[in-house]
Scaffold this motif. Structure first.
Motif, PDB file in Angstrom:
ATOM      1  N   PRO A 176       0.805   3.829  11.507  1.00  0.00           N
ATOM      2  CA  PRO A 176       0.651   4.040  10.054  1.00  0.00           C
ATOM      3  C   PRO A 176       1.887   4.612   9.382  1.00  0.00           C
ATOM      4  O   PRO A 176       2.431   5.628   9.806  1.00  0.00           O
ATOM      5  CB  PRO A 176      -0.535   5.014   9.980  1.00  0.00           C
ATOM      6  CG  PRO A 176      -1.332   4.733  11.204  1.00  0.00           C
ATOM      7  CD  PRO A 176      -0.316   4.401  12.268  1.00  0.00           C
ATOM      8  N   ASP A 177       2.324   3.912   8.328  1.00  0.00           N
ATOM      9  CA  ASP A 177       3.417   4.351   7.459  1.00  0.00           C
ATOM     10  C   ASP A 177       4.643   4.813   8.250  1.00  0.00           C
ATOM     11  O   ASP A 177       5.207   5.882   8.005  1.00  0.00           O
ATOM     12  CB  ASP A 177       2.941   5.463   6.524  1.00  0.00           C
ATOM     13  CG  ASP A 177       3.800   5.569   5.272  1.00  0.00           C
ATOM     14  OD1 ASP A 177       4.561   4.628   4.985  1.00  0.00           O
ATOM     15  OD2 ASP A 177       3.729   6.607   4.600  1.00  0.00           O
ATOM     16  N   VAL A 214      -1.404   4.112   1.155  1.00  0.00           N
ATOM     17  CA  VAL A 214      -2.072   4.650  -0.035  1.00  0.00           C
ATOM     18  C   VAL A 214      -3.327   3.862  -0.388  1.00  0.00           C
ATOM     19  O   VAL A 214      -3.929   4.079  -1.444  1.00  0.00           O
ATOM     20  CB  VAL A 214      -1.107   4.695  -1.245  1.00  0.00           C
ATOM     21  CG1 VAL A 214       0.050   5.640  -0.967  1.00  0.00           C
ATOM     22  CG2 VAL A 214      -0.604   3.298  -1.615  1.00  0.00           C
ATOM     23  N   GLY A 215      -3.709   2.948   0.483  1.00  0.00           N
ATOM     24  CA  GLY A 215      -4.959   2.220   0.284  1.00  0.00           C
ATOM     25  C   GLY A 215      -4.868   1.022  -0.626  1.00  0.00           C
ATOM     26  O   GLY A 215      -5.900   0.434  -0.978  1.00  0.00           O
ATOM     27  N   ALA A 216      -3.669   0.626  -1.024  1.00  0.00           N
ATOM     28  CA  ALA A 216      -3.529  -0.522  -1.923  1.00  0.00           C
ATOM     29  C   ALA A 216      -3.616  -1.829  -1.146  1.00  0.00           C
ATOM     30  O   ALA A 216      -3.354  -1.876   0.054  1.00  0.00           O
ATOM     31  CB  ALA A 216      -2.198  -0.436  -2.668  1.00  0.00           C
ATOM     32  N   GLY A 268       4.731   5.533   1.947  1.00  0.00           N
ATOM     33  CA  GLY A 268       3.524   5.868   1.203  1.00  0.00           C
ATOM     34  C   GLY A 268       3.740   7.014   0.230  1.00  0.00           C
ATOM     35  O   GLY A 268       3.156   7.029  -0.870  1.00  0.00           O
ATOM     36  N   ARG A 269       4.583   7.966   0.616  1.00  0.00           N
ATOM     37  CA  ARG A 269       4.856   9.112  -0.264  1.00  0.00           C
ATOM     38  C   ARG A 269       5.450   8.651  -1.594  1.00  0.00           C
ATOM     39  O   ARG A 269       5.093   9.155  -2.666  1.00  0.00           O
ATOM     40  CB  ARG A 269       5.796  10.084   0.445  1.00  0.00           C
ATOM     41  CG  ARG A 269       5.956  11.420  -0.271  1.00  0.00           C
ATOM     42  CD  ARG A 269       6.852  12.350   0.542  1.00  0.00           C
ATOM     43  NE  ARG A 269       6.358  12.581   1.878  1.00  0.00           N
ATOM     44  CZ  ARG A 269       5.369  13.408   2.195  1.00  0.00           C
ATOM     45  NH1 ARG A 269       4.754  14.088   1.228  1.00  0.00           N
ATOM     46  NH2 ARG A 269       4.982  13.551   3.443  1.00  0.00           N
ATOM     47  N   PHE A 270       6.368   7.710  -1.528  1.00  0.00           N
ATOM     48  CA  PHE A 270       6.993   7.193  -2.748  1.00  0.00           C
ATOM     49  C   PHE A 270       5.990   6.406  -3.587  1.00  0.00           C
ATOM     50  O   PHE A 270       5.906   6.583  -4.811  1.00  0.00           O
ATOM     51  CB  PHE A 270       8.193   6.326  -2.389  1.00  0.00           C
ATOM     52  CG  PHE A 270       8.747   5.522  -3.536  1.00  0.00           C
ATOM     53  CD1 PHE A 270       9.041   6.112  -4.749  1.00  0.00           C
ATOM     54  CD2 PHE A 270       8.971   4.157  -3.395  1.00  0.00           C
ATOM     55  CE1 PHE A 270       9.559   5.369  -5.814  1.00  0.00           C
ATOM     56  CE2 PHE A 270       9.486   3.411  -4.439  1.00  0.00           C
ATOM     57  CZ  PHE A 270       9.774   4.018  -5.653  1.00  0.00           C
ATOM     58  N   LEU A 271       5.230   5.525  -2.954  1.00  0.00           N
ATOM     59  CA  LEU A 271       4.263   4.725  -3.716  1.00  0.00           C
ATOM     60  C   LEU A 271       3.213   5.624  -4.369  1.00  0.00           C
ATOM     61  O   LEU A 271       2.776   5.368  -5.492  1.00  0.00           O
ATOM     62  CB  LEU A 271       3.613   3.685  -2.814  1.00  0.00           C
ATOM     63  CG  LEU A 271       4.552   2.575  -2.318  1.00  0.00           C
ATOM     64  CD1 LEU A 271       3.805   1.597  -1.431  1.00  0.00           C
ATOM     65  CD2 LEU A 271       5.191   1.839  -3.485  1.00  0.00           C
TER      66      LEU A 271
END
Length: 404
Positions: free
Chosen positions: A103-104, A145-147, A109-112
Motif C-alpha cells: 500500500p502506497d 485515499v480510497g479514490a 496518498g499524503r499529497f492526494l
C-alpha cells in the motif's frame, strides 16, 4: 480539511525523538546492501541520529547509480539481500528502479489527500504507465485515499475527453499543462467536464496556468517526486512552499559538494529515504531548491522547501574544457576567507572567455590566480565581490553565451 495522519502535526521534539530512533536503524539496514555496505563502511549507525549527522556521509549521485547498474545489473547492488519487488522501471539514463504493490509504496496518498481527493472521486490518471513509474506512483496514491482510477495514460486527447465525460472524472493527475489541453479540447467538443481537483507534477506549474484552472473552478496543487524516491514534497491548500513528506529526510547542499547550506540559500536537494525496500542514503537529485523558515499555515509541521528551482548539474565546457560544480567547490575550499564563487562563461569575439567572481574581503585578485588555475584547469579574469552579493540562485557556473 483533516490531516492525513498524526505524523503531519508532530511537535519538533517528537519529530526529533522519532528520527533519533529510526535513523540509526535505517543506516544499519542500508549497510546490508552491497553498494551502501561499501560506501558506508566504518560508519557507526548509532552515531547517526540527526539530519545534521547525515552530512558526514557520502553523497550518492545518479551517475553512481548508472555506473553501478552497468557493473552489477540491473539494480547495482542497492537492494538489501533477499529484497523483494514486483515491478522494475526504466528512467532516462537509463536508470532502473523498483516498485512494489504494497500500500502506497511511493507515499503519494499524503499529497492526494492534501488536494482533497478521497473516496468520492474518480481520478483521471494521465501519467504514463509504460517503463516509467509515474502512472503507478499516482495510482497507488489514489488507492490509498480510497479514490477510483481511470488509468488514462498519456495522449489521445479526444478519447481522454470522451472518457472523462462518460465516467464522470472529478480529479486529474498528470503534468501541469496537459489538463489545459484536455479542457480546451472538451470545450471545442461541446463537453462539460466535472474535474474540480488536479494533482500535478513532472513539470513547472506556472502561476498563469494555476490561475487559469482556478478560473475554471479547479484547485490545482503540485508535488515534487522522483522515480527513485517517491514523493519528496507537496503543496497543501495554503500554497506556501512545499511541505516535506514524512517518509524522507531532505538536505540542501552546495552544488558539487555534500555540504549543507544555510536556511534560505539555494542549493542541491539531497534526500535520504526511510524506505527499507530501497534505502537510498543522501541521494542527490540534481535539482535546486531552498529550505523555508517556519511552518505552513495549514497546520502541517514538517519543514518546507521553495519547490523546484532549476538543475544543479551546471557542467559547462569553456575553451574546450569541462568545468564542473565540484571544481568550483574545490576553489572555495582552498581559501578560508572565501564564502562563495561563481564561474561565468562568455564570448569575446569568436573566443570563449571565463570570469571567476569570488566573494572575499581580500582586495587583490592576483592572490587567487594560482588557485583558479589549479582548481578549474583554466585561466580567467578574477573579480572580487563583497560577501553576500552573488545571486542566491544556486548557480556556481553561469553560461551567458548565446548559440542562436
Amino acid at each position: 480539511m483533516t490531516h492525513y495522519d498524526d505524523l503531519e502535526t508532530r511537535s519538533a521534539d517528537a519529530r526529533a525523538a522519532d528520527l533519533a530512533r529510526s535513523l540509526p536503524r535505517l543506516i544499519a539496514h542500508a549497510k546490508t546492501t552491497p553498494a551502501l555496505g561499501r560506501s558506508l563502511a566504518g560508519v557507526d549507525p548509532a552515531s547517526i541520529t540527526t539530519i545534521e549527522a547525515l552530512a558526514s556521509l557520502p553523497v550518492i549521485r545518479k551517475a553512481d547509480l548508472v555506473a553501478a547498474q552497468k557493473t552489477h545489473p540491473p539494480l547495482g547492488g542497492f537492494l538489501p539481500e533477499g529484497g523483494a519487488f514486483e515491478h522494475i522501471f526504466q528512467s532516462p539514463g537509463p536508470i532502473y528502479e523498483i516498485g512494489r504493490t504494497t500500500p502506497d509504496w511511493w507515499r503519494m496518498g499524503r499529497f492526494l489527500h492534501a488536494c482533497g481527493v478521497g473516496p468520492a472521486d474518480i481520478v483521471q490518471n494521465c501519467f504514463g504507465y509504460h517503463l516509467t513509474p509515474a502512472g503507478m506512483i499516482f495510482e497507488s496514491g489514489a488507492r490509498a485515499v480510497g479514490a477510483r482510477v481511470l488509468p488514462a495514460g498519456t495522449g489521445q486527447t479526444d478519447l481522454q475527453v470522451r472518457a472523462a465525460a462518460d465516467v464522470g472524472s472529478t480529479a486529474y493527475a498528470g503534468t501541469p499543462d496537459y489538463l489545459k489541453v484536455i479542457l480546451d479540447r472538451a470545450e471545442e467538443m461541446g463537453e462539460r467536464l466535472g474535474i474540480v481537483r488536479a494533482a500535478v507534477g513532472g513539470g513547472a506549474l506556472f502561476p498563469s496556468l494555476r490561475k487559469d484552472y482556478a478560473d475554471r473552478g479547479i484547485l490545482c496543487l503540485q508535488c515534487y517526486a522522483t522515480a527513485d524516491l517517491g514523493n519528496i514534497a507537496y503543496e497543501s491548500e495554503a500554497m506556501e512552499g512545499m511541505i516535506l513528506d514524512e517518509g524522507v529526510l531532505v538536505e540542501i547542499v552546495r552544488p558539487g559538494t555534500g555540504d549543507p547550506v544555510p536556511e534560505g540559500e539555494v542549493g542541491e536537494v539531497v534526500v535520504t529515504t526511510l524506505n527499507r525496500d530501497y534505502p537510498l542514503v543522501r541521494f542527490a537529485t540534481g535539482d535546486l531548491s531552498a529550505l523555508m523558515p517556519g511552518q505552513s499555515p495549514c497546520g502541517r509541521t514538517n519543514r518546507r522547501i521553495r519547490g523546484w528551482m532549476g538543475r544543479a548539474d551546471q557542467t559547462t565546457k569553456i575553451k574546450g574544457m569541462f568545468v564542473r560544480p565540484e571544481q568550483v567547490a574545490d576553489l572555495v575550499a582552498r581559501h578560508s576567507e572565501v564564502s562563495r564563487a561563481r564561474v561565468i562563461a562568455t564570448r569575446e569575439g569568436e573566443m570563449d572567455a571565463m570570469t571567476v567572481q569570488i566573494e572575499s574581503r581580500a582586495t587583490n585578485p592576483a592572490v587567487y590566480e594560482a588557485s583558479v588555475l589549479a582548481a578549474l584547469k583554466l585561466r580567467g579574469r578574477i573579480e572580487i565581490v563583497t560577501p553576500g552579493t552573488l545571486p542566491n540562485d544556486g548557480k556556481v557556473i553561469e553560461d551567458r553565451r548565446t548559440y542562436g
